[in-house]
Design a protein around this motif. Structure first.
Motif, PDB file in Angstrom:
ATOM      1  N   ALA A  88       0.838  -1.198   0.000  1.00  0.00           N
ATOM      2  CA  ALA A  88       0.000   0.000   0.000  1.00  0.00           C
ATOM      3  C   ALA A  88       0.880   1.258   0.000  1.00  0.00           C
ATOM      4  O   ALA A  88       0.577   2.232  -0.690  1.00  0.00           O
ATOM      5  CB  ALA A  88      -0.924  -0.002   1.212  1.00  0.00           C
ATOM      6  N   PHE A  89       1.988   1.217   0.739  1.00  0.00           N
ATOM      7  CA  PHE A  89       2.925   2.342   0.722  1.00  0.00           C
ATOM      8  C   PHE A  89       3.489   2.536  -0.688  1.00  0.00           C
ATOM      9  O   PHE A  89       3.569   3.656  -1.185  1.00  0.00           O
ATOM     10  CB  PHE A  89       4.074   2.107   1.710  1.00  0.00           C
ATOM     11  N   LEU A 126       2.161   1.746  -3.487  1.00  0.00           N
ATOM     12  CA  LEU A 126       1.138   2.291  -4.388  1.00  0.00           C
ATOM     13  C   LEU A 126       0.923   3.785  -4.138  1.00  0.00           C
ATOM     14  O   LEU A 126       0.735   4.564  -5.077  1.00  0.00           O
ATOM     15  CB  LEU A 126      -0.172   1.536  -4.205  1.00  0.00           C
ATOM     16  N   PHE A 127       0.964   4.179  -2.882  1.00  0.00           N
ATOM     17  CA  PHE A 127       0.807   5.603  -2.566  1.00  0.00           C
ATOM     18  C   PHE A 127       1.962   6.400  -3.189  1.00  0.00           C
ATOM     19  O   PHE A 127       1.766   7.497  -3.712  1.00  0.00           O
ATOM     20  CB  PHE A 127       0.766   5.772  -1.045  1.00  0.00           C
ATOM     21  N   VAL A 148       3.558   5.489  -5.893  1.00  0.00           N
ATOM     22  CA  VAL A 148       3.265   5.503  -7.325  1.00  0.00           C
ATOM     23  C   VAL A 148       2.357   6.683  -7.655  1.00  0.00           C
ATOM     24  O   VAL A 148       2.598   7.434  -8.599  1.00  0.00           O
ATOM     25  CB  VAL A 148       2.595   4.167  -7.742  1.00  0.00           C
ATOM     26  N   PHE A 194      -5.360   7.634   4.071  1.00  0.00           N
ATOM     27  CA  PHE A 194      -4.173   6.790   4.117  1.00  0.00           C
ATOM     28  C   PHE A 194      -3.613   6.732   5.540  1.00  0.00           C
ATOM     29  O   PHE A 194      -3.256   5.668   6.041  1.00  0.00           O
ATOM     30  CB  PHE A 194      -3.123   7.342   3.156  1.00  0.00           C
ATOM     31  N   VAL A 215      -5.660  -2.009   5.576  1.00  0.00           N
ATOM     32  CA  VAL A 215      -4.793  -2.030   4.396  1.00  0.00           C
ATOM     33  C   VAL A 215      -5.589  -1.680   3.149  1.00  0.00           C
ATOM     34  O   VAL A 215      -5.141  -0.907   2.290  1.00  0.00           O
ATOM     35  CB  VAL A 215      -4.117  -3.415   4.258  1.00  0.00           C
ATOM     36  N   MET A 228      -6.040   1.900   2.873  1.00  0.00           N
ATOM     37  CA  MET A 228      -4.847   2.564   2.351  1.00  0.00           C
ATOM     38  C   MET A 228      -4.787   2.463   0.825  1.00  0.00           C
ATOM     39  O   MET A 228      -4.446   3.425   0.133  1.00  0.00           O
ATOM     40  CB  MET A 228      -3.585   1.949   2.961  1.00  0.00           C
ATOM     41  N   LEU A 229      -5.114   1.258   0.301  1.00  0.00           N
ATOM     42  CA  LEU A 229      -5.094   1.090  -1.156  1.00  0.00           C
ATOM     43  C   LEU A 229      -6.110   2.017  -1.813  1.00  0.00           C
ATOM     44  O   LEU A 229      -5.847   2.631  -2.848  1.00  0.00           O
ATOM     45  CB  LEU A 229      -5.400  -0.368  -1.522  1.00  0.00           C
ATOM     46  N   ALA A 285      -4.886   5.492  -1.951  1.00  0.00           N
ATOM     47  CA  ALA A 285      -3.948   5.653  -3.067  1.00  0.00           C
ATOM     48  C   ALA A 285      -4.722   5.810  -4.371  1.00  0.00           C
ATOM     49  O   ALA A 285      -4.364   6.621  -5.236  1.00  0.00           O
ATOM     50  CB  ALA A 285      -3.006   4.466  -3.136  1.00  0.00           C
ATOM     51  N   LEU A 295      -4.624   8.833  -7.059  1.00  0.00           N
ATOM     52  CA  LEU A 295      -4.338   8.634  -8.484  1.00  0.00           C
ATOM     53  C   LEU A 295      -5.386   9.316  -9.349  1.00  0.00           C
ATOM     54  O   LEU A 295      -5.066  10.004 -10.326  1.00  0.00           O
ATOM     55  CB  LEU A 295      -4.323   7.133  -8.784  1.00  0.00           C
TER      56      LEU A 295
END
Lengths: 505, 99
Positions: free
Chosen positions: A193-194, A196-197, A199, B14, B34, B37-38, B41, B45
Motif C-alpha cells: 500500500a505504501f 502504491l501511494f 506511485v 491513508f 490495508v 490505504m489502497l 492511493a 491517483l
C-alpha cells in the motif's frame, strides 16, 4: 477515436510467458490430473518450463529494447542477467521443494484434526506448491525489468501473493508456519500500500507512469518537489520492505523461521535478486538525477541495516533466524551497490546477488538435512558436534557460512570486495567503514557456528543428518561448486557482467 | 472545486489506514485498514489524473482494484486458516515466533 493494437515482442517476453504457461498447466494438472502421478508430472512441468525459459532467455541475450511491451518492459543486459540469476536459483530451489518431507499433506486441514491424520495416513502430497512457485517466479522475472509504475506494482504483487501462501505449508509446527504466513501477508500488504501511494505521488509529480517520463520530469525540474519527495520515500518503503532493510525488516526473522525450509531458501534468494533488481533499475534509471533527494537517507538505512543485522545475529539461538539476520546484513551490503550509482556499482551488485543467492539456496538446503523424529532441528545448541557425526554435511555448511562471511576463496569475498570498492570509488567512505566493521562482526557469529559444529561434543538427543534425496544432493553439490568456482576463478563471470550489464533508458 | 482538497482527504484516509494497521489487533480489521490505504492511493491517483489532465492515473486505479481483489482472496484464505486452527483472529495470539 482510434485504437492502436499493442505491439509485443514475444521473443523478449518469452521467458516470462513460458513460466506463466507452465504455471497454468500446473493448475490444470491440479484440477484434472490423477492423484497418483500428480507429483511427478508437476515436478516435470515445473523443471521443464524453468529450463525452457532459460533457453529462451539465452536466445535473446544480446538484444535490448524499451519496446518489449509498449514501454512497460525494458529488455537490456542487466535485465537478462537478473532474470537468468532468478531462473537458476528457482531451478535449484525446486529441487529442494521436490523433497516433500517438509510440506503438509493437506494445507486446508486443521492442525491436530482427524482430517490431518487421515491425510498423513493416505500419504497425500502438497503439489499445489509447484504452480505457486512458477507464478512467483514469473512475478520475479517481471519485477526487475518493469519500466513503468503499473508493471512494477503488478509484478510486486505477483511475486508476493504466492509466497504468502507457500510460507504456510510446513508439515511440522504448522501453527508457527501459518502464523508466519499471516505476518508475511499483513506486513507485505501494508508495504505494498505504501508503494502504491508512492506511485500515485510520482504520477502526480511527473504526469507519467514510465521511468523515462519520471527521469525527464526530474531533469526538467518542472514539477512540484514535494510530490517527488513523497513519491520516492513511499516507493522506497515498499521496495526496502521486500529486501528486509532496517527498519522494514520485522517480518523476515519470523517468516524465515516459520516457513518450510525449502521455501525459505527460495524466498530468501530469489526475492532478494528480484527486489534488488527493481531497486537498482528504479534508482539508476528514474531517480538518478534526484540523487541528493534520496542518497543521504539511503546511506543511513544501509549503514543501520548492516550494523543491526550483524549485531542481532550474534544473539540468535536458531539457525534459520540467524540466517535471516545475516540476510538483513547482506541487504545492507547490497544497498552500498545501489548508493554507488555507477557502472561498477551495478556490476558488483549483480555479481553479489548471484553469489549470495546461490550460497543461500545451498545453506538452506543443508538445514533441511538435520532432523530428528519430529522434523527439522534448527536449534543451534543441538547442532553442536555435527562435524564429528557427519563431517561432509558440516563442512559444506561451514563453507557456505565462510562464503557469507566473505572469506577469500569463496564467492562471498569477491562479491564483498567488488561492492565495497565500488562504494569507495564513488566516495561513500562512511558506507565502506560501516561495511568492513559489520563484516567483521558478522564473521564472528559465522565462525562461532563453525566452532560449535566442529569443536564441541555431540549431544545425544536423536539429532541426525538424513541421507539426502538425489535432487537435494544435486542442489547442494551445484551450489557449493559454484560458490567455490566463483571464489577461485571469478574472472569469466565478472567480465561477462561487465560487458553486458547496463540499463536501457 | 479545488481538486487539491481531494489530495488532503486521501492523505487523511491513508493515515487512518496506516494507524489502524498499527493499533488494531484483529487480523480482519488490520486487513480492512490495508484496503483503506489502497483506496486512499486510488483516490490520489484519480485526483492527479484530473489535475494533470491525463488518463494514466485512472488506468492505474483499475489495476489497483484488480490487484486488491486478488489480495483479498489470498489474505482471507490465510486469515480463515489461522482462525480455524486457533479459534481466534487476533494478531496478538499469534505469537509463537516471538522471542
Amino acid at each position: 477515436m482510434t485504437f492502436t493494437a499493442p505491439v509485443l515482442n514475444y521473443a523478449q517476453l518469452a521467458p516470462m510467458l513460458i513460466v506463466l504457461g507452465g504455471a497454468l498447466i500446473g493448475v490444470l494438472i491440479e484440477a484434472f490430473g490423477p492423484r497418483a502421478s500428480r507429483h511427478a508430472s508437476q515436478l516435470f512441468i515445473t523443471v521443464a518450463s524453468l529450463v525452457a525459459a532459460f533457453a529462451a532467455l539465452v536466445r535473446v541475450r544480446n538484444q535490448s529494447s524499451v519496446d518489449a511491451a509498449m514501454g512497460s518492459v525494458g529488455f537490456d543486459g542487466a535485465g537478462v542477467l537478473l532474470q537468468g540469476t532468478i531462473l537458476i536459483i528457482a531451478l535449484l530451489s525446486v529441487f529442494l521443494i521436490a523433497d516433500q518431507e517438509n510440506f503438509t499433506a493437506l494445507a486446508a486441514a486443521v492442525p491436530g484434526s482427524s482430517e490431518e491424520r487421515e491425510s498423513l495416513q493416505l500419504d497425500l502430497r502438497v503439489t499445489e506448491v509447484y504452480p505457486l512457485t512458477l507464478f512467483a517466479v514469473a512475478g520475479m522475472l517481471l519485477f526487475p525489468v518493469s519500466t513503468d509504475l503499473i508493471t512494477l506494482f503488478v509484478a510486486l504483487e505477483m511475486l508476493s501473493l504466492p509466497l504468502y501462501l507457500m510460507a504456510g505449508l510446513s508439515r511440522r509446527r504448522r501453527l508457527m508456519s501459518q502464523e508466519s504466513a499471516l505476518k508475511y501477508f499483513l506486513l507485505g500488504a501494508f508495504s505494498s500500500a505504501f508503494l502504491l501511494f508512492g506511485v500515485a505521488y510520482l504520477y502526480g509529480y511527473s504526469n507519467s507512469v514510465t521511468f523515462a517520463g519520471i527521469q525527464a520530469s526530474i531533469t526538467g525540474g518542472s514539477g512540484n518537489d514535494v510530490f517527488l519527495l513523497l513519491g520516492i520515500a513511499f516507493i522506497s518503503v515498499g521496495l526496502l520492505f521486500k529486501v528486509g532493510a532496517v527498519p522494514f525488516h520485522a517480518w523476515s526473522p519470523d517468516v524465515y523461521q516459520g516457513a518450510p525450509t525449502a521455501i525459505t531458501g527460495f524466498m530468501a534468494a530469489a526475492t532478494k535478486v528480484a527486489a534488488f533488481g527493481a531497486i537498482l533499475r528504479i534508482f539508476y534509471v528514474a531517480f538518478a538525477n534526484a540523487e541528493w533527494q534520496w542518497k543521504p537517507a539511503l546511506v543511513l538505512i544501509a549503514i543501520v541495516t548492516m550494523v543491526f543485522g550483524s549485531v542481532v545475529a550474534i544473539t540468535q539461538r536458531d539457525v534459520k533466524r540467524m540466517l535471516a539476520y545475516s540476510s538483513i546484513a547482506h541487504a545492507g551490503f547490497l544497498l552500498a551497490g545501489v548508493i554507488a550509482l555507477s557502472k561498477s556499482g551495478l556490476d558488483a551488485s549483480i555479481f553479489y546477488l548471484f553469489a549470495y543467492g546461490i550460497a543461500t539456496v545451498g545453506a538452506f538446503g543443508v538445514v533441511t538435512l538435520v532432523r530428528d523424529s519430529a522434523g527439522e532441528v534448527t536449534d543451534l545448541n543441538r547442532w553442536s558436534g555435527l562435524g564429528k557425526r557427519s563431517p561432509l554435511v558440516a563442512s559444506v555448511f561451514a563453507f557456505f557460512l565462510l562464503a557469507f562471511a566473505g572469506i577469500p576463496l569463496t564467492s562471498g569475498f569477491i562479491g564483498k570486495f567488488s561492492i565495497f570498492s565500488a562504494a569507495y570509488e564513488t566516495g561513500s567512505t562512511a558506507i565502506l567503514i560501516a561495511g568492513v566493521l559489520s563484516s567483521a562482526i558478522a564473521a564472528f557469529f559465522y565462525i562461532r557456528v563453525i566452532v560449535l559444529m566442529f569443536f564441541k561434543d555431540p549431544v545425544e538427543d536423536g539429532t541426525s543428518v538424513v541421507i539426502p534425496s538425489a535432487l537435494t544432493t544435486t542442489t547442494i553439490a551445484v551450489t557449493s561448486l559454484i560458490t567455490l568456482i566463483l571464489g577461485i576463478f571469478p574472472a569469466p563471470l565478472i567480465n561477462f557482467i561487465e560487458s553486458s550489464a547496463f540499463f536501457i533508458r | 472545486m479545488n481538486p487539491y482538497n481531494y489530495l488532503y482527504v486521501s492523505a487523511l484516509l491513508f493515515t487512518i489506514g496506516a494507524v489502524g494497521v498499527v493499533v488494531r489487533r484483529n487480523a480482519i480489521v488490520v486487513f480492512m485498514c490495508v484496503e483503506l490505504m489502497l483506496n486512499a492511493a486510488n483516490l490520489t491517483l484519480v485526483t492527479f489524473s484530473r489535475i494533470n489532465g491525463t488518463l494514466d492515473g485512472q488506468v492505474v486505479a483499475f489495476f489497483t482494484m484488480v490487484v486488491a481483489a486478488c489480495e483479498v482472496v489470498v489474505g482471507l484464505a490465510i486469515i480463515v486458516t489461522i482462525y480455524r486452527s486457533r479459534r481466534s483472529a487476533s494478531v496478538d495470539d499469534a505469537s509463537l515466533l516471538k522471542r
